[in-house]
Design an enzyme around this catalytic site. Structure first.
Site, PDB file in Angstrom:
ATOM      1  N   SER A   1       0.680  -0.753   0.230  1.00 53.34           N
ATOM      2  CA  SER A   1      -0.128  -0.670   0.169  1.00 53.34           C
ATOM      3  C   SER A   1       0.492   1.460   0.080  1.00 53.34           C
ATOM      4  O   SER A   1       1.741   1.288   1.076  1.00 53.34           O
ATOM      5  CB  SER A   1      -0.630  -0.075   1.146  1.00 53.34           C
ATOM      6  OG  SER A   1      -1.587   1.443   1.703  1.00 53.34           O
TER       7      SER A   1
ATOM      8  N   HIS B   1      -1.169  -1.100  -4.297  1.00 49.12           N
ATOM      9  CA  HIS B   1      -2.561  -0.921  -3.918  1.00 49.12           C
ATOM     10  C   HIS B   1      -2.806   0.816  -3.709  1.00 49.12           C
ATOM     11  O   HIS B   1      -1.545   1.360  -2.818  1.00 49.12           O
ATOM     12  CB  HIS B   1      -2.601  -1.047  -1.655  1.00 49.12           C
ATOM     13  CG  HIS B   1      -4.088  -0.946  -1.645  1.00 49.12           C
ATOM     14  ND1 HIS B   1      -4.982  -2.246  -2.087  1.00 49.12           N
ATOM     15  CD2 HIS B   1      -3.948  -0.662  -1.071  1.00 49.12           C
ATOM     16  CE1 HIS B   1      -6.077  -2.065  -1.127  1.00 49.12           C
ATOM     17  NE2 HIS B   1      -5.928  -0.786  -0.236  1.00 49.12           N
TER      18      HIS B   1
ATOM     19  N   ASP C   1      -5.124   3.985  -1.267  1.00 45.59           N
ATOM     20  CA  ASP C   1      -5.924   4.359  -0.062  1.00 45.59           C
ATOM     21  C   ASP C   1      -6.093   5.789  -0.938  1.00 45.59           C
ATOM     22  O   ASP C   1      -5.244   6.664  -0.916  1.00 45.59           O
ATOM     23  CB  ASP C   1      -5.461   4.133   0.888  1.00 45.59           C
ATOM     24  CG  ASP C   1      -4.893   2.651   1.229  1.00 45.59           C
ATOM     25  OD1 ASP C   1      -6.152   1.966   1.242  1.00 45.59           O
ATOM     26  OD2 ASP C   1      -4.184   2.193   1.921  1.00 45.59           O
TER      27      ASP C   1
ATOM     28  N   MET D   1      -8.865   8.876  -0.703  1.00 44.55           N
ATOM     29  CA  MET D   1      -9.606   8.617   0.676  1.00 44.55           C
ATOM     30  C   MET D   1      -9.799  10.618   0.300  1.00 44.55           C
ATOM     31  O   MET D   1      -8.554  11.499  -0.177  1.00 44.55           O
ATOM     32  CB  MET D   1      -8.681   9.317   1.746  1.00 44.55           C
ATOM     33  CG  MET D   1      -8.046   7.475   2.069  1.00 44.55           C
ATOM     34  SD  MET D   1      -7.138   7.727   4.027  1.00 44.55           S
ATOM     35  CE  MET D   1      -6.700   6.066   3.884  1.00 44.55           C
TER      36      MET D   1
ATOM     37  N   HIS E   1      -8.203   1.303  -3.481  1.00 41.47           N
ATOM     38  CA  HIS E   1      -9.312   1.399  -2.745  1.00 41.47           C
ATOM     39  C   HIS E   1     -10.122   2.342  -2.697  1.00 41.47           C
ATOM     40  O   HIS E   1      -9.247   3.922  -2.592  1.00 41.47           O
ATOM     41  CB  HIS E   1      -8.541   0.735  -1.372  1.00 41.47           C
ATOM     42  CG  HIS E   1      -9.628   0.544   0.258  1.00 41.47           C
ATOM     43  ND1 HIS E   1      -9.313   0.333   1.181  1.00 41.47           N
ATOM     44  CD2 HIS E   1     -10.907   0.729  -0.093  1.00 41.47           C
ATOM     45  CE1 HIS E   1     -10.378   0.546   2.427  1.00 41.47           C
ATOM     46  NE2 HIS E   1     -10.983   0.900   1.010  1.00 41.47           N
TER      47      HIS E   1
ATOM     48  N   MET F   1     -12.230   5.169  -0.648  1.00 43.69           N
ATOM     49  CA  MET F   1     -13.000   5.118   0.741  1.00 43.69           C
ATOM     50  C   MET F   1     -13.876   6.603   0.147  1.00 43.69           C
ATOM     51  O   MET F   1     -12.922   7.382   1.099  1.00 43.69           O
ATOM     52  CB  MET F   1     -12.099   5.109   1.524  1.00 43.69           C
ATOM     53  CG  MET F   1     -11.574   4.164   2.143  1.00 43.69           C
ATOM     54  SD  MET F   1      -9.870   3.496   2.912  1.00 43.69           S
ATOM     55  CE  MET F   1      -8.540   3.583   2.204  1.00 43.69           C
TER      56      MET F   1
ATOM     57  N   MET G   1     -11.651  -5.283   5.322  1.00 45.46           N
ATOM     58  CA  MET G   1     -10.986  -4.444   6.627  1.00 45.46           C
ATOM     59  C   MET G   1     -10.381  -5.191   7.322  1.00 45.46           C
ATOM     60  O   MET G   1     -11.734  -5.486   8.271  1.00 45.46           O
ATOM     61  CB  MET G   1     -11.436  -3.096   6.914  1.00 45.46           C
ATOM     62  CG  MET G   1     -11.550  -2.257   5.281  1.00 45.46           C
ATOM     63  SD  MET G   1      -9.445  -1.992   4.384  1.00 45.46           S
ATOM     64  CE  MET G   1      -9.165  -0.955   5.424  1.00 45.46           C
TER      65      MET G   1
ATOM     66  N   GLY H   1      -8.850   4.740   6.833  1.00 46.12           N
ATOM     67  CA  GLY H   1      -8.189   6.121   7.412  1.00 46.12           C
ATOM     68  C   GLY H   1      -6.990   5.971   8.070  1.00 46.12           C
ATOM     69  O   GLY H   1      -6.105   7.228   7.269  1.00 46.12           O
ATOM     70  N   PHE H   2      -6.830   5.083   8.274  1.00 42.88           N
ATOM     71  CA  PHE H   2      -5.241   5.248   8.515  1.00 42.88           C
ATOM     72  C   PHE H   2      -4.334   3.995   8.897  1.00 42.88           C
ATOM     73  O   PHE H   2      -4.807   3.384   8.791  1.00 42.88           O
ATOM     74  CB  PHE H   2      -5.207   5.724   9.694  1.00 42.88           C
ATOM     75  CG  PHE H   2      -5.848   6.957  10.263  1.00 42.88           C
ATOM     76  CD1 PHE H   2      -5.589   7.876  10.536  1.00 42.88           C
ATOM     77  CD2 PHE H   2      -7.168   7.237   9.990  1.00 42.88           C
ATOM     78  CE1 PHE H   2      -5.923  10.034  10.298  1.00 42.88           C
ATOM     79  CE2 PHE H   2      -8.261   8.320  11.523  1.00 42.88           C
ATOM     80  CZ  PHE H   2      -7.573   9.426  10.708  1.00 42.88           C
ATOM     81  N   GLY H   3      -3.083   4.723   8.297  1.00 42.21           N
ATOM     82  CA  GLY H   3      -2.132   3.104   8.393  1.00 42.21           C
ATOM     83  C   GLY H   3      -1.930   2.991   9.637  1.00 42.21           C
ATOM     84  O   GLY H   3      -1.643   3.604  10.231  1.00 42.21           O
ATOM     85  N   GLY H   4      -0.765   1.939   9.277  1.00 41.50           N
ATOM     86  CA  GLY H   4      -0.239   1.000  11.060  1.00 41.50           C
ATOM     87  C   GLY H   4      -0.265   1.495  12.697  1.00 41.50           C
ATOM     88  O   GLY H   4      -0.658   1.161  13.292  1.00 41.50           O
TER      89      GLY H   4
ATOM     90  N   ASP I   1      -7.163  -6.027   4.148  1.00 38.43           N
ATOM     91  CA  ASP I   1      -5.965  -5.189   4.119  1.00 38.43           C
ATOM     92  C   ASP I   1      -6.396  -4.665   6.172  1.00 38.43           C
ATOM     93  O   ASP I   1      -7.100  -4.263   6.161  1.00 38.43           O
ATOM     94  CB  ASP I   1      -6.114  -3.893   3.527  1.00 38.43           C
ATOM     95  CG  ASP I   1      -5.761  -2.692   3.681  1.00 38.43           C
ATOM     96  OD1 ASP I   1      -4.989  -2.444   3.974  1.00 38.43           O
ATOM     97  OD2 ASP I   1      -5.931  -1.572   2.954  1.00 38.43           O
ATOM     98  N   GLY I   2      -4.992  -3.790   6.306  1.00 34.55           N
ATOM     99  CA  GLY I   2      -5.084  -3.858   8.093  1.00 34.55           C
ATOM    100  C   GLY I   2      -4.002  -5.001   8.960  1.00 34.55           C
ATOM    101  O   GLY I   2      -4.268  -5.628   9.051  1.00 34.55           O
TER     102      GLY I   2
END
Length: 224
Positions: free
Chosen positions: A13, A38, A40, A42, A71, A73, A142, A147-150, A180-181
């Site tokens: 990602s 990938h 993301d 947003m 993806h 969002m 998910m 909305g946020f990585g890590g 994902d996640g």
């Protein structure tokens, strides 16, 4: 492109990449054995953050021949489908929770020549998929809130993967499940045993160079 439910693909990602040198980051994961890129996307409404739009995707399209997976969002997915496909995206997934008419959006994605996927947030039941399986090329589960990585992997996702795998088997629909996640080498075996086939990994790869070593570890740990 062909999505194979009988093999495991690694999809780094770009959300966790260095945005100041995206082309170089993409080249590194390409050389390192990534299968899919990938993206993301947003809009600051469906989720709090804002990432990148079609102009940026069009610019980085020349950096690799790997498939681009967007993806979305976003609050209004229909308005983004054609611009992202024109920018070079090969796969687009939209949220089951997004406003609008999901089946129509999935048909639009396919009509424009891309693979169509649907996304389920951690608290969303898989039951909403039963009547749209014929419209899907892949399903994104998910394992964190979007909305946020890590973020840390949500453990209940394993049962959700198993339940979805059983549903697809009973329906005779070999649709690949993307995850994902919080995915990385440490839990690759567990999630692939449960049914995940496209593994999205952000900080696990970009936060732990060399990238090719992380990708190699994930591919070796995968169980099909």
């Amino acid at each position: 492109m062909i999505l194979d439910p009988n093999s495991v693909s690694i999809a780094p990602s770009l959300l966790s990449a260095d945005f100041s040198r995206l082309c170089e980051e993409i080249a590194r994961i390409d050389r390192g054995g990534a299968d899919i890129i990938h993206l993301d996307i947003m809009d600051g409404h469906f989720v709090p953050n804002i990432t990148f739009g079609p102009p940026i995707v069009a610019k980085i399209r020349s950096c690799t021949e790997l498939p681009f997976d967007a993806h979305l969002m976003v609050q209004s997915p229909d308005q983004f489908v054609e611009p992202f496909i024109d920018a070079g995206v090969d796969m687009i997934s939209v949220h089951l929770e997004s406003p609008g008419h999901l089946q129509r959006t999935l048909a639009l994605i396919r009509d424009k020549g891309a693979k169509a996927g649907v996304v389920l947030n951690p608290a969303t039941s898989i039951e909403g998929l039963r009547y749209i399986l014929d419209d899907l090329d892949y399903i994104l589960i998910m394992s964190v809130n979007p909305g946020f990585g890590g973020q840390a992997f949500i453990p209940s996702t394993i049962q959700k993967l198993q339940d979805l795998s059983n549903m697809l088997h009973e329906a005779g629909k070999p649709i690949p499940i993307q995850l994902d996640g919080g995915v990385g080498p440490a839990n690759t075996a567990e999630v692939t045993i449960a049914g995940a086939r496209i593994l999205v990994a952000g900080s696990a790869i970009f936060g732990n160079p060399p990238y090719e070593e992380v990708i190699r570890q994930m591919k070796e740990a995968a169980v099909v």
